[in-house]
Design a protein around this motif. Structure first.
Motif, PDB file in Angstrom:
ATOM      1  N   CYS A 139       0.850  -1.187   0.000  1.00 21.27           N
ATOM      2  CA  CYS A 139       0.000   0.000   0.000  1.00 21.27           C
ATOM      3  C   CYS A 139       0.888   1.239   0.000  1.00 21.27           C
ATOM      4  O   CYS A 139       2.028   1.202   0.470  1.00 21.27           O
ATOM      5  CB  CYS A 139      -0.901   0.029   1.231  1.00 21.27           C
ATOM      6  N   GLU A 140       0.356   2.343  -0.525  1.00 19.70           N
ATOM      7  CA  GLU A 140       1.108   3.597  -0.482  1.00 19.70           C
ATOM      8  C   GLU A 140       1.228   4.115   0.941  1.00 19.70           C
ATOM      9  O   GLU A 140       2.245   4.682   1.321  1.00 19.70           O
ATOM     10  CB  GLU A 140       0.421   4.642  -1.364  1.00 19.70           C
ATOM     11  N   GLY A 141       0.180   3.898   1.729  1.00 26.88           N
ATOM     12  CA  GLY A 141       0.223   4.357   3.110  1.00 26.88           C
ATOM     13  C   GLY A 141       0.345   5.866   3.199  1.00 26.88           C
ATOM     14  O   GLY A 141       0.057   6.589   2.252  1.00 26.88           O
ATOM     15  N   ARG A 142       0.790   6.337   4.337  1.00 26.20           N
ATOM     16  CA  ARG A 142       1.000   7.772   4.560  1.00 26.20           C
ATOM     17  C   ARG A 142       2.460   7.973   4.934  1.00 26.20           C
ATOM     18  O   ARG A 142       2.900   7.496   5.979  1.00 26.20           O
ATOM     19  CB  ARG A 142       0.093   8.292   5.677  1.00 26.20           C
ATOM     20  N   TRP A 164      -1.967  -7.521   7.281  1.00 27.85           N
ATOM     21  CA  TRP A 164      -3.067  -6.786   7.911  1.00 27.85           C
ATOM     22  C   TRP A 164      -2.600  -5.368   8.252  1.00 27.85           C
ATOM     23  O   TRP A 164      -3.324  -4.390   8.024  1.00 27.85           O
ATOM     24  CB  TRP A 164      -3.513  -7.511   9.177  1.00 27.85           C
ATOM     25  N   ALA A 165      -1.387  -5.267   8.807  1.00 26.14           N
ATOM     26  CA  ALA A 165      -0.856  -3.950   9.185  1.00 26.14           C
ATOM     27  C   ALA A 165      -0.661  -3.057   7.968  1.00 26.14           C
ATOM     28  O   ALA A 165      -0.962  -1.859   8.001  1.00 26.14           O
ATOM     29  CB  ALA A 165       0.467  -4.122   9.936  1.00 26.14           C
ATOM     30  N   VAL A 166      -0.175  -3.613   6.872  1.00 28.73           N
ATOM     31  CA  VAL A 166      -0.001  -2.823   5.652  1.00 28.73           C
ATOM     32  C   VAL A 166      -1.355  -2.354   5.130  1.00 28.73           C
ATOM     33  O   VAL A 166      -1.518  -1.197   4.718  1.00 28.73           O
ATOM     34  CB  VAL A 166       0.746  -3.634   4.577  1.00 28.73           C
ATOM     35  N   ALA A 167      -2.346  -3.237   5.152  1.00 32.10           N
ATOM     36  CA  ALA A 167      -3.690  -2.868   4.693  1.00 32.10           C
ATOM     37  C   ALA A 167      -4.260  -1.734   5.531  1.00 32.10           C
ATOM     38  O   ALA A 167      -5.035  -0.906   5.028  1.00 32.10           O
ATOM     39  CB  ALA A 167      -4.613  -4.081   4.745  1.00 32.10           C
ATOM     40  N   ASN A 168      -3.888  -1.662   6.799  1.00 33.48           N
ATOM     41  CA  ASN A 168      -4.383  -0.625   7.702  1.00 33.48           C
ATOM     42  C   ASN A 168      -3.438   0.567   7.812  1.00 33.48           C
ATOM     43  O   ASN A 168      -3.640   1.434   8.663  1.00 33.48           O
ATOM     44  CB  ASN A 168      -4.608  -1.213   9.095  1.00 33.48           C
ATOM     45  N   SER A 169      -2.434   0.627   6.974  1.00 32.46           N
ATOM     46  CA  SER A 169      -1.391   1.645   7.134  1.00 32.46           C
ATOM     47  C   SER A 169      -1.915   3.066   7.019  1.00 32.46           C
ATOM     48  O   SER A 169      -1.495   3.955   7.770  1.00 32.46           O
ATOM     49  CB  SER A 169      -0.266   1.416   6.120  1.00 32.46           C
ATOM     50  N   SER A 170      -2.829   3.326   6.088  1.00 31.65           N
ATOM     51  CA  SER A 170      -3.369   4.680   5.959  1.00 31.65           C
ATOM     52  C   SER A 170      -4.279   5.033   7.122  1.00 31.65           C
ATOM     53  O   SER A 170      -4.194   6.120   7.696  1.00 31.65           O
ATOM     54  CB  SER A 170      -4.126   4.823   4.640  1.00 31.65           C
ATOM     55  N   ALA A 171      -5.161   4.111   7.492  1.00 29.17           N
ATOM     56  CA  ALA A 171      -6.121   4.379   8.559  1.00 29.17           C
ATOM     57  C   ALA A 171      -5.434   4.574   9.906  1.00 29.17           C
ATOM     58  O   ALA A 171      -5.857   5.407  10.716  1.00 29.17           O
ATOM     59  CB  ALA A 171      -7.129   3.240   8.644  1.00 29.17           C
ATOM     60  N   LEU A 172      -4.364   3.814  10.163  1.00 33.16           N
ATOM     61  CA  LEU A 172      -3.702   3.856  11.460  1.00 33.16           C
ATOM     62  C   LEU A 172      -2.360   4.587  11.426  1.00 33.16           C
ATOM     63  O   LEU A 172      -1.636   4.587  12.411  1.00 33.16           O
ATOM     64  CB  LEU A 172      -3.494   2.424  11.978  1.00 33.16           C
ATOM     65  N   HIS A 173      -2.029   5.189  10.294  1.00 34.55           N
ATOM     66  CA  HIS A 173      -0.779   5.938  10.117  1.00 34.55           C
ATOM     67  C   HIS A 173       0.435   5.091  10.475  1.00 34.55           C
ATOM     68  O   HIS A 173       1.314   5.503  11.242  1.00 34.55           O
ATOM     69  CB  HIS A 173      -0.811   7.215  10.940  1.00 34.55           C
ATOM     70  N   ILE A 174       0.467   3.893   9.926  1.00 29.51           N
ATOM     71  CA  ILE A 174       1.593   2.988  10.116  1.00 29.51           C
ATOM     72  C   ILE A 174       2.660   3.320   9.081  1.00 29.51           C
ATOM     73  O   ILE A 174       2.383   3.408   7.891  1.00 29.51           O
ATOM     74  CB  ILE A 174       1.139   1.522   9.980  1.00 29.51           C
ATOM     75  N   GLU A 175       3.892   3.497   9.542  1.00 30.96           N
ATOM     76  CA  GLU A 175       4.981   3.902   8.651  1.00 30.96           C
ATOM     77  C   GLU A 175       5.849   2.737   8.202  1.00 30.96           C
ATOM     78  O   GLU A 175       6.439   2.794   7.122  1.00 30.96           O
ATOM     79  CB  GLU A 175       5.866   4.947   9.342  1.00 30.96           C
TER      80      GLU A 175
END
Length: 315
Positions: free
Chosen positions: A192-195, A258-269
């Motif tokens: 994911c692109e994430g934040r 799971w953590a990567v999928a939630n990276s944007s929602a949870l601001h995981i770097e």
């Protein structure tokens, strides 16, 4: 009587149409500029799943869809459901809601699976909880004898009782890709692109939010702990996994992706597991070897073990 005005000539009508079109274009440009200003020029973060079979198949979706898909998968595996059940659930949600937790639908249908309070699925509040909705779907699926051997359309229809049962079939390839990745069978297959660091700092999430979301989706069997730097979460991967499919390493990849999928929602770097690391960013979002990504999880032999997933947040 006064003089009756003459009707507009074709030339005048054409001029008015051109002026109207110009106004529409200017409004569209102004809206685009406003959105870019408000979002800092960033597009909606997206995720991609790549097939582990070497056939080049991919599936691209939004971060919102990724969060919901990850929840559906986590709830399924945490209740002992096999990958086939997760595939059926994901295909159903793709058809019913596009993997979006929507507040509307046919008659009183709601949520990811368009479940209806009037049909005994639960209250509106319950159905709009993705975890509850997924649990109810799997509960009814498990009551169907031999569901894993049935065609996906048949299994989904016996749960949903849809007016368009064949519509589930077109989502099976994408759901199969998603299930393989989110259950951890296909390692390092979700990015994911994430934040990136510094994005939306005023709304940054921390380790507490990540731990809460992990327990929400996976249940009390997952025991995340805050890392030494207070920005990270460490999740122990059980040495023995009570599952007919996969094992310790698959469970680890399930948690990591799971953590990567939630990276944007949870601001995981950053997410690290088994010698591989994912880092948020528009371009640096692929899984890399831990040594080339900074070695955050490297052990004495230069590689990470399979007993722990490390998740680093923005604060």
């Amino acid at each position: 009587m006064g003089r009756v005005p003459e009707p507009p000539t074709p030339v005048r009508r054409g001029r008015l149409l051109r002026i109207g079109a110009s106004v529409v274009v200017l409004l569209a440009v102004a809206t685009y500029v406003a959105v870019q200003y408000a979002t800092g020029g960033r597009s909606t973060p997206r995720c991609v799943v790549v097939s582990a079979n070497g056939d080049g198949a991919t599936y691209e979706f939004t971060s919102e869809q990724a969060v919901n898909a990850a929840t559906i998968s986590a709830v399924g595996t945490s209740h002992g459901m096999p990958e086939r059940a997760v595939t059926i659930a994901l295909a159903t949600a793709l058809q019913e809601s596009g993997l979006r937790n929507i507040h509307h639908g046919d008659r009183d249908s709601l949520g990811l699976f368009q479940q209806r309070p009037s049909e005994g699925w639960g209250t509106k509040k319950q159905i709009m909880d993705p975890v509850y909705a997924a649990e109810r779907f799997y509960e009814r699926l498990a009551q169907i004898p031999g569901y894993s051997r049935l065609p996906l359309t048949v299994a989904a229809q016996r749960v949903q009782r849809s007016g368009y049962p064949q519509a589930y079939a077109k989502h099976e390839p994408d759901a199969t890709l998603l299930a393989a990745s989110l259950t951890g069978r296909a390692a390092a297959s979700l990015t994911c692109e994430g934040r990136p660091a510094g994005a939306d700092s005023a709304r940054a999430r921390g380790p507490v939010d990540v731990k809460t979301a992990l327990v929400r989706d996976f249940g009390q069997d997952v025991a995340p702990a805050t890392g030494e730097d207070r920005r990270s979460v460490r999740v122990q991967v059980p040495a023995t996994v009570d599952s007919a499919e996969g094992g310790e390493r698959q469970r680890g990849w399930e948690l990591a992706q799971w953590a990567v999928a939630n990276s944007s929602a949870l601001h995981i770097e950053r997410v690290s597991y088994a010698g591989r690391e994912w880092t948020a960013g528009e371009t640096g979002n692929e899984w890399q070897g831990a040594s080339s990504a900074g070695g955050a999880e490297a052990g004495s032999d230069g590689s990470a073990g399979v007993d722990e997933v490390r998740i680093v947040t923005g604060q």
